[in-house]
Design a protein around this motif. Structure first.
Motif, PDB file in Angstrom:
ATOM      1  N   SER A 188       0.847  -1.191   0.000  1.00 52.31           N
ATOM      2  CA  SER A 188       0.000   0.000   0.000  1.00 52.31           C
ATOM      3  C   SER A 188       0.882   1.241   0.000  1.00 52.31           C
ATOM      4  CB  SER A 188      -0.921   0.030   1.228  1.00 52.31           C
ATOM      5  OG  SER A 188      -1.959  -0.907   1.114  1.00 52.31           O
ATOM      6  N   LEU A 189       0.449   2.245  -0.735  1.00 51.44           N
ATOM      7  CA  LEU A 189       1.114   3.542  -0.753  1.00 51.44           C
ATOM      8  C   LEU A 189       0.457   4.459   0.275  1.00 51.44           C
ATOM      9  CD1 LEU A 189       1.069   3.933  -4.628  1.00 51.44           C
ATOM     10  CD2 LEU A 189       3.039   3.243  -3.258  1.00 51.44           C
ATOM     11  N   PHE A 190       1.205   5.417   0.777  1.00 54.89           N
ATOM     12  CA  PHE A 190       0.610   6.381   1.704  1.00 54.89           C
ATOM     13  C   PHE A 190       1.221   7.763   1.504  1.00 54.89           C
ATOM     14  CE2 PHE A 190       4.359   4.967   4.004  1.00 54.89           C
ATOM     15  CZ  PHE A 190       4.833   6.136   4.605  1.00 54.89           C
ATOM     16  N   GLU A 191       0.469   8.758   1.938  1.00 56.97           N
ATOM     17  CA  GLU A 191       0.964  10.136   1.942  1.00 56.97           C
ATOM     18  C   GLU A 191       0.547  10.809   3.235  1.00 56.97           C
ATOM     19  OE1 GLU A 191       0.914  13.214  -1.441  1.00 56.97           O
ATOM     20  OE2 GLU A 191      -0.761  13.846  -0.171  1.00 56.97           O
ATOM     21  N   ALA A 192       1.497  11.460   3.898  1.00 56.99           N
ATOM     22  CA  ALA A 192       1.229  12.266   5.092  1.00 56.99           C
ATOM     23  C   ALA A 192       1.443  13.728   4.730  1.00 56.99           C
ATOM     24  CB  ALA A 192       2.144  11.857   6.234  1.00 56.99           C
TER      25      ALA A 192
ATOM     26  N   GLY B 127       5.341   7.298   0.862  1.00 49.37           N
ATOM     27  CA  GLY B 127       6.078   6.065   1.038  1.00 49.37           C
ATOM     28  C   GLY B 127       5.221   4.851   0.734  1.00 49.37           C
ATOM     29  N   GLU B 128       5.744   3.695   1.067  1.00 48.47           N
ATOM     30  CA  GLU B 128       5.044   2.444   0.850  1.00 48.47           C
ATOM     31  C   GLU B 128       5.292   1.504   2.012  1.00 48.47           C
ATOM     32  OE1 GLU B 128       6.926   0.856  -2.761  1.00 48.47           O
ATOM     33  OE2 GLU B 128       8.055  -0.528  -1.476  1.00 48.47           O
TER      34      GLU B 128
ATOM     35  N   GLN C   1      -0.206   2.687  12.638  1.00 49.32           N
ATOM     36  CA  GLN C   1       0.796   3.239  13.541  1.00 49.32           C
ATOM     37  C   GLN C   1       1.418   4.508  12.967  1.00 49.32           C
ATOM     38  OE1 GLN C   1       1.332   2.241  16.552  1.00 49.32           O
ATOM     39  NE2 GLN C   1       2.992   3.670  17.007  1.00 49.32           N
ATOM     40  N   TYR C   2       1.697   4.501  11.663  1.00 44.75           N
ATOM     41  CA  TYR C   2       2.220   5.708  11.015  1.00 44.75           C
ATOM     42  C   TYR C   2       1.247   6.873  11.168  1.00 44.75           C
ATOM     43  CZ  TYR C   2       5.950   3.144   8.526  1.00 44.75           C
ATOM     44  OH  TYR C   2       7.049   2.421   8.198  1.00 44.75           O
TER      45      TYR C   2
ATOM     46  N   GLY D 118      -0.809  21.909  14.466  1.00 47.14           N
ATOM     47  CA  GLY D 118      -0.962  21.788  13.016  1.00 47.14           C
ATOM     48  C   GLY D 118      -2.076  20.825  12.638  1.00 47.14           C
ATOM     49  N   LYS D 119      -2.165  20.532  11.359  1.00 47.09           N
ATOM     50  CA  LYS D 119      -3.178  19.606  10.845  1.00 47.09           C
ATOM     51  C   LYS D 119      -2.503  18.535   9.989  1.00 47.09           C
ATOM     52  CE  LYS D 119      -6.905  23.047  10.690  1.00 47.09           C
ATOM     53  NZ  LYS D 119      -7.885  23.732   9.815  1.00 47.09           N
ATOM     54  N   LEU D 120      -3.173  17.393   9.919  1.00 48.37           N
ATOM     55  CA  LEU D 120      -2.643  16.288   9.133  1.00 48.37           C
ATOM     56  C   LEU D 120      -3.714  15.724   8.224  1.00 48.37           C
ATOM     57  CD1 LEU D 120      -0.470  13.965   8.594  1.00 48.37           C
ATOM     58  CD2 LEU D 120      -1.728  12.677  10.335  1.00 48.37           C
ATOM     59  N   SER D 121      -3.326  15.459   6.989  1.00 49.40           N
ATOM     60  CA  SER D 121      -4.146  14.675   6.070  1.00 49.40           C
ATOM     61  C   SER D 121      -3.341  13.432   5.714  1.00 49.40           C
ATOM     62  CB  SER D 121      -4.484  15.476   4.813  1.00 49.40           C
ATOM     63  OG  SER D 121      -5.129  14.662   3.861  1.00 49.40           O
ATOM     64  N   PHE D 122      -3.861  12.261   6.064  1.00 47.91           N
ATOM     65  CA  PHE D 122      -3.134  11.016   5.845  1.00 47.91           C
ATOM     66  C   PHE D 122      -3.951  10.127   4.931  1.00 47.91           C
ATOM     67  CE2 PHE D 122      -1.296   6.893   6.698  1.00 47.91           C
ATOM     68  CZ  PHE D 122       0.030   7.144   7.035  1.00 47.91           C
TER      69      PHE D 122
END
Length: 405
Positions: free
Chosen positions: A207-211, A276-277, A292-293, A306-310
């Motif tokens: 799986s790919l991810f973006e933070a 990342g992956e 966990q990430y 701040g704010k996060l979009s994951f």
């Protein structure tokens, strides 16, 4: 023929005898196989731009008794070419069948590649990808069809071929492939960099991810307390991710990070993101690491205001073939008939086999010896080319018995 050195001879030859030192020891059959591969390997066809190589495949099939269908994968993937489905004239649609697959695309442009024989291997003459991934698989697929047509009609197994698109971009063509019109029982993918005799019995999913972090811009000297640095949020999150004890069977990577402005050192950066992956041999393991990430990143964003979009994008799912299944037995018996020692391997690189297994079609990716894929020193050993030829003949022979069982 262009001779590089005494021991290095170009393999992009016209049909006919060779006068190179390295090639004189090669059998006529192997020389012809190298020519066939060189013709496929040196046609441009990166992911999304496979029209030229697909046209060449159709040209090679023109003299054979097959029906070629292009599906709608181009519209689904945004490329200029759909998957090619190649059905022999005597295919029996009411009976179970095996599909054999290779992909059309390369990850880098091979239009300038020169294929040469150097000692015990086939490789590229210069700093270019050879294109063995997967033009060698494509060569074998076309040779399999010609071998099939040379058999008596009663000895021909019920099979068809598929040339997929967009494999290097995430198995896009295989994901768009619809094999429901045919009674496909199993599928064989000719695409692994493992050597002949090895096959991928268990494969990871990914799986790919973006933070993406959002802070607040401010002058770093005049109003530093008014700013919230997105770069620092990302940096602290990455530090914690790096220190977190990952499960042993999970592989993870941070592919890139972007934020702020290198020319504005006096501005507290308001945005930063990293991608990342995560790979693992069970969906639960991958999901657990991604959770966990997300938690670590959310804690850092909340701590600083701040704010996060994951976001998470599943790319391909893991699979594991039953080593005692009739399908795996068929693969192993074919390898033994070809004089190879079967070896089931656990592997972390995805292929079209992942997409097929996810669609409910048991599929195995076979080692074809296309070593060091995507690199300038990509190569195929000459003895592995001969072994692959023996293997496809054995697969044809064993398929008849397997499909009747």
């Amino acid at each position: 023929m262009k001779k590089q050195q005494n021991e290095e001879v170009a393999a992009t030859l016209p049909a006919g005898p060779s006068n190179g030192v390295a090639q004189t020891a090669l059998s006529a059959e192997l020389q012809e196989l190298i020519r066939e591969f060189a013709a496929f390997a040196t046609i441009s066809g990166r992911s999304g731009d496979e029209r030229g190589i697909a046209a060449y495949v159709k040209q090679q099939l023109a003299a054979l008794q097959v029906q070629i269908t292009e599906d709608d994968a181009a519209a689904k993937t945004g490329g200029n070419q759909g998957n090619l489905i190649i059905i022999p004239e005597d295919f029996r649609p009411a009976e179970p069948a095996i599909a054999f697959l290779a992909h059309l695309d390369t990850v880098r442009d091979t239009g300038v590649t020169e294929v040469v024989v150097k000692g015990d291997r086939v490789t590229s003459a210069g700093p270019t990808q050879l294109g063995a991934d997967n033009r060698w698989g494509l060569t074998l697929l076309m040779r399999l069809l010609r071998e099939y047509e040379s058999l008596p009609t009663v000895a021909r197994p019920n099979l068809f071929l598929v040339c997929t698109v967009g494999e290097e971009a995430g198995m896009l063509g295989a994901k768009a492939l619809d094999l429901s019109p045919w009674k496909v029982r199993e599928a064989v993918v000719l695409d692994s960099s493992l050597r002949p005799g090895a096959y991928i019995e268990s494969c990871a999913g990914m799986s790919l991810f973006e933070a993406a972090f959002t802070g607040r811009a401010a002058h770093s000297a005049v109003r530093p307390n008014k700013g919230v640095s997105a770069v620092m949020m990302a940096a602290r999150s990455l530090s914690r991710i790096g220190e977190w004890p990952h499960p042993e069977a999970v592989m993870a990577n941070i592919g890139g990070i972007r934020g702020g402005d290198l020319s504005l050192s006096n501005v507290i950066p308001a945005v930063c993101r990293f991608t990342g992956e995560v790979r693992g041999f069970s969906a639960e393991a991958v999901d657990g690491v991604l959770k966990q990430y997300r938690d670590l990143c959310e804690e850092e964003a909340a701590r600083t205001g701040g704010k996060l979009s994951f976001s998470i994008t599943p790319d391909f799912t893991p699979y594991r073939l039953d080593p005692k299944s009739p399908f795996v037995r068929f693969i192993r018996e074919s390898m033994m008939e070809a004089g190879l020692t079967p070896l089931g391997v656990t592997y972390s690189g995805g292929s079209d086999a992942n997409a097929l297994n996810a669609a409910g079609i048991p599929a195995v990716n076979l080692g074809i010896g296309a070593q060091n894929p995507h690199a300038d020193d990509e190569f195929i050993l000459l003895r592995d080319m001969e072994s692959c030829l023996s293997l496809i003949r054995a697969l044809l022979n064993q398929s008849r018995t397997f499909l009747r069982a």
